[in-house]
Design a protein around this motif. Structure first.
Motif, PDB file in Angstrom:
ATOM      1  N   LEU A 120       0.877  -1.046  -0.004  1.00 47.21           N
ATOM      2  CA  LEU A 120       0.090   0.101  -0.044  1.00 47.21           C
ATOM      3  C   LEU A 120       0.757   1.158  -0.114  1.00 47.21           C
ATOM      4  O   LEU A 120       0.568   2.219  -0.670  1.00 47.21           O
ATOM      5  CB  LEU A 120      -0.908  -0.236   1.293  1.00 47.21           C
ATOM      6  N   ARG A 121       2.106   1.116   0.768  1.00 46.40           N
ATOM      7  CA  ARG A 121       2.684   2.491   0.880  1.00 46.40           C
ATOM      8  C   ARG A 121       3.505   2.731  -0.530  1.00 46.40           C
ATOM      9  O   ARG A 121       3.631   3.697  -0.785  1.00 46.40           O
ATOM     10  CB  ARG A 121       3.687   2.207   1.989  1.00 46.40           C
ATOM     11  N   VAL A 122       4.131   1.597  -1.130  1.00 47.03           N
ATOM     12  CA  VAL A 122       4.625   1.934  -2.421  1.00 47.03           C
ATOM     13  C   VAL A 122       3.715   2.359  -3.453  1.00 47.03           C
ATOM     14  O   VAL A 122       3.996   3.265  -4.284  1.00 47.03           O
ATOM     15  CB  VAL A 122       5.352   0.532  -2.782  1.00 47.03           C
ATOM     16  N   LYS A 123       2.656   1.643  -3.423  1.00 45.24           N
ATOM     17  CA  LYS A 123       1.496   2.219  -4.504  1.00 45.24           C
ATOM     18  C   LYS A 123       0.962   3.552  -4.124  1.00 45.24           C
ATOM     19  O   LYS A 123       0.834   4.462  -5.219  1.00 45.24           O
ATOM     20  CB  LYS A 123       0.366   1.032  -4.438  1.00 45.24           C
ATOM     21  N   ASN A 124       0.848   3.851  -2.936  1.00 38.32           N
ATOM     22  CA  ASN A 124       0.377   5.063  -2.621  1.00 38.32           C
ATOM     23  C   ASN A 124       1.377   6.122  -3.092  1.00 38.32           C
ATOM     24  O   ASN A 124       1.121   7.223  -3.562  1.00 38.32           O
ATOM     25  CB  ASN A 124      -0.035   5.202  -0.917  1.00 38.32           C
ATOM     26  N   HIS A 125       2.608   5.811  -2.762  1.00 39.91           N
ATOM     27  CA  HIS A 125       3.699   6.861  -3.102  1.00 39.91           C
ATOM     28  C   HIS A 125       3.811   7.074  -4.791  1.00 39.91           C
ATOM     29  O   HIS A 125       3.984   8.077  -5.193  1.00 39.91           O
ATOM     30  CB  HIS A 125       4.886   6.384  -2.560  1.00 39.91           C
TER      31      HIS A 125
END
Length: 591
Positions: A548-553
């Motif tokens: 989620l963090r990678v995609k959000n960024h």
């Protein structure tokens, strides 16, 4: 020279990593991996793992990791091309011939001949030391308390009293006078003709990082001048880019070098067990020396002479080292002049204690500065603090400057806030800063968040490498374009291609990168430390959060870079954002 991916992979695949590393590290098989004591840091329990199936190594203690090329680059400090050539020779792989221009070929041939000449000269000097004519030189070294093993290890020798002794020997081996002149071993004038540059001297062969003799230092026997004489600079010998003892010190497990002034200091320290000692070659420390040191360590302990000249040399060296990111500390030899005298009189244990008490380079410079001021008077202390504040302005990083301000304030019993104000005022006066203004609110990405994203991407790549089932679950949601930076994106692209081809091989991915810094960075991507997670549920939760963090960024970056008129881009972005809801509902299974 450029080598194709096919050639690089052929060399790598023909050099089994376990076999190669076993020549350096004692390994024992445990399960599917091999373990041993890490050669890159001191440890008592084996945490250094080598995997034959993956053709990769990793240390669970210090984080060192990579493939067979990385190992040689780290252990031997080879460049990528040097490691490739070494392994090609080991495996019997013929590398494509390098095409030289006429001038480049002549230069390469000359360098090879000069290295041959210097090697022969070193062997000749060593033999002379052991012969009858070298007895007084050998006695000198023995009086300096050097053992036979040390003399042999450093290749110490003697140049005879006869002024053309070495010249005649090398000529008998077929070398032309022109080449001997280029090697810096002989001189020529109209009156004497050709004669040896070194005679009646104890000889110190100077070697490069790969233990090739590139020059010599000679200490005269008797009262001749100069006392020490070095080879002139040649196409293989650059005083400002080589260090005496580096060929031995580079394999030290210590995280720092001991930087000395003289050859005997280095030799004495090595004999006493301090195998991380090096010295500049009859010249002051240069930016070239500092850059060379940075390839091996991040910290240097200066062991310069305790006299005024040594103190000045240490003060000059500190900022040179700082400029390349090396922390400098000062070891004082009092009541003795240099490390050689100190070791002989007080021993290795006392020297180890001095290392522990070494002064920070900046704080030491202030201690020396104190001598120019009367700190017992208000005027003297004020002037001293002004100069200290001016020097504190030279720290570029705010946190580093604040830490030093705090240390100086404590050492000289002044208020921390008062010193901060004085430093700010000195910076304004020097034109390094503008008067403080009320800051305007700005929107920016906190550095900590950026660092967190980088770590998340590294963790995700490590997870993807480890488990094909994880890759298949994540593949529909994370693409290589979601990784920021050319390096991470390229690694992700290569990894996805390998999964598509059904041949996941992280060691092969590393072949794509030949720049040393990139090679080491890529190695770290496959061995990122993931915090200890005791249950499968915790692992699955952490992995989902990372995705989620990678995609959000990735979405945030795409949004910032989207042109207002790019309707197709906006539509794509909306589709990607809708996938975020799918990821929120996703259950990632970790076997």
């Amino acid at each position: 020279m450029y080598y194709s991916d096919e050639v690089i992979e052929e060399v790598r695949s023909k050099n089994d990593i376990v076999d190669v590393i076993s020549t350096y590290v004692r390994l024992q098989k445990k399960g599917s991996s091999y373990f041993g004591l890490c050669p890159f840091h001191n440890e008592k329990s084996p945490s250094f793992s080598v995997s034959r199936p993956k053709q990769m190594y990793y240390c669970f203690g210090c984080g060192a990791g990579g493939n067979v090329f990385t190992f040689l680059m780290e252990y031997e400090n080879y460049s990528f091309v040097e490691a490739l050539k070494y392994l090609a020779d080991r495996a019997g792989v013929d590398l494509p011939e390098q095409e030289y221009s006429k001038e480049a070929k002549e230069r390469a041939d000359t360098k090879a001949i000069l290295l041959e000449i210097n090697k022969l000269a070193a062997q000749y000097y060593y033999v002379q030391l052991k012969n009858e004519q070298g007895a007084h030189a050998l006695a000198y070294l023995k009086n300096r308390e050097l053992s036979d093993d040390t003399i042999r290890a450093f290749g110490l020798g003697y140049s005879n009293k006869y002024s053309n002794d070495l010249y005649q020997y090398l000529r008998s081996k077929g070398y032309q006078s022109e080449m001997l002149l280029k090697a810096g071993l002989v001189s020529m004038d109209e009156r004497q003709g050709v004669y040896d540059k070194f005679w009646n001297r104890v000889m110190f062969p100077i070697m490069d990082a790969n233990s090739r003799v590139i020059g010599f230092g000679g200490r005269v026997m008797g009262d001749g001048k100069p006392k020490y004489l070095n080879s002139p600079e040649t196409i293989i010998f650059d005083k400002s880019r080589n260090l005496y003892g580096l060929n031995r010190a580079r394999s030290t497990k210590k995280p720092y070098f001991l930087l000395c002034e003289g050859y005997m200091d280095v030799i004495s320290l090595h004999q006493a067990g301090f195998t991380n000692a090096v010295a500049s070659l009859g010249t002051a420390l240069t930016a070239g020396h500092a850059s060379l040191i940075k390839r091996y360590v991040q910290e240097v302990y200066l062991t310069y002479d305790s006299d005024e000249a040594g103190t000045k040399a240490a003060l000059r060296a500190v900022p040179i080292l700082k400029d390349v990111g090396i922390t400098a500390r000062i070891i004082r030899m009092e009541p003795y002049k240099d490390p050689d005298e100190f070791i002989k009189n007080l021993g290795a244990e006392a020297f180890e204690e001095r290392i522990g008490k070494a002064r920070n380079g900046f704080m030491f410079s202030l201690e020396v500065l104190e001598k120019d001021y009367d700190l017992h008077t208000p005027e003297g202390k004020t002037d001293f603090m002004r100069e200290a504040a001016r020097r504190l302005t030279e720290f570029d990083e705010e946190i580093e400057r604040k830490n030093y301000i705090e240390a100086v304030a404590a050492a000289y019993h002044v208020g921390n806030e008062d010193l901060q104000k004085l430093v700010a005022r000195m910076a304004i006066q020097a034109g390094q800063a503008s008067p403080a203004r009320r800051p305007k609110p700005v929107k920016h990405q906190p550095k900590g968040k950026e660092d967190g994203i980088v770590k998340s991407q590294k963790i995700l790549l490590t997870w993807l490498i480890e488990d094909v089932s994880i890759f298949r679950q994540i593949e529909p949601y994370i693409t290589p374009s979601d990784f920021s930076g050319d390096l991470y994106r390229t690694v992700a692209e290569l990894l996805y291609e390998q999964y598509e081809a059904g041949d996941v091989n992280p060691a092969k991915i590393m072949n794509h990168f030949t720049d040393e810094e990139e090679h080491r960075e890529v190695a770290s991507l496959f061995h990122t430390k993931i915090r200890e997670l005791t249950t499968v549920k915790e692992q699955e939760k952490a992995l989902k959060e990372t995705v989620l963090r990678v995609k959000n960024h990735s979405i945030e970056v795409a949004t910032r870079n989207l042109e207002p008129t790019d309707m197709k881009g906006l539509q794509r972005l909306m589709e990607v954002k809708s996938k975020m809801q799918d990821i929120q509902k996703l259950h990632i299974s970790v076997n």
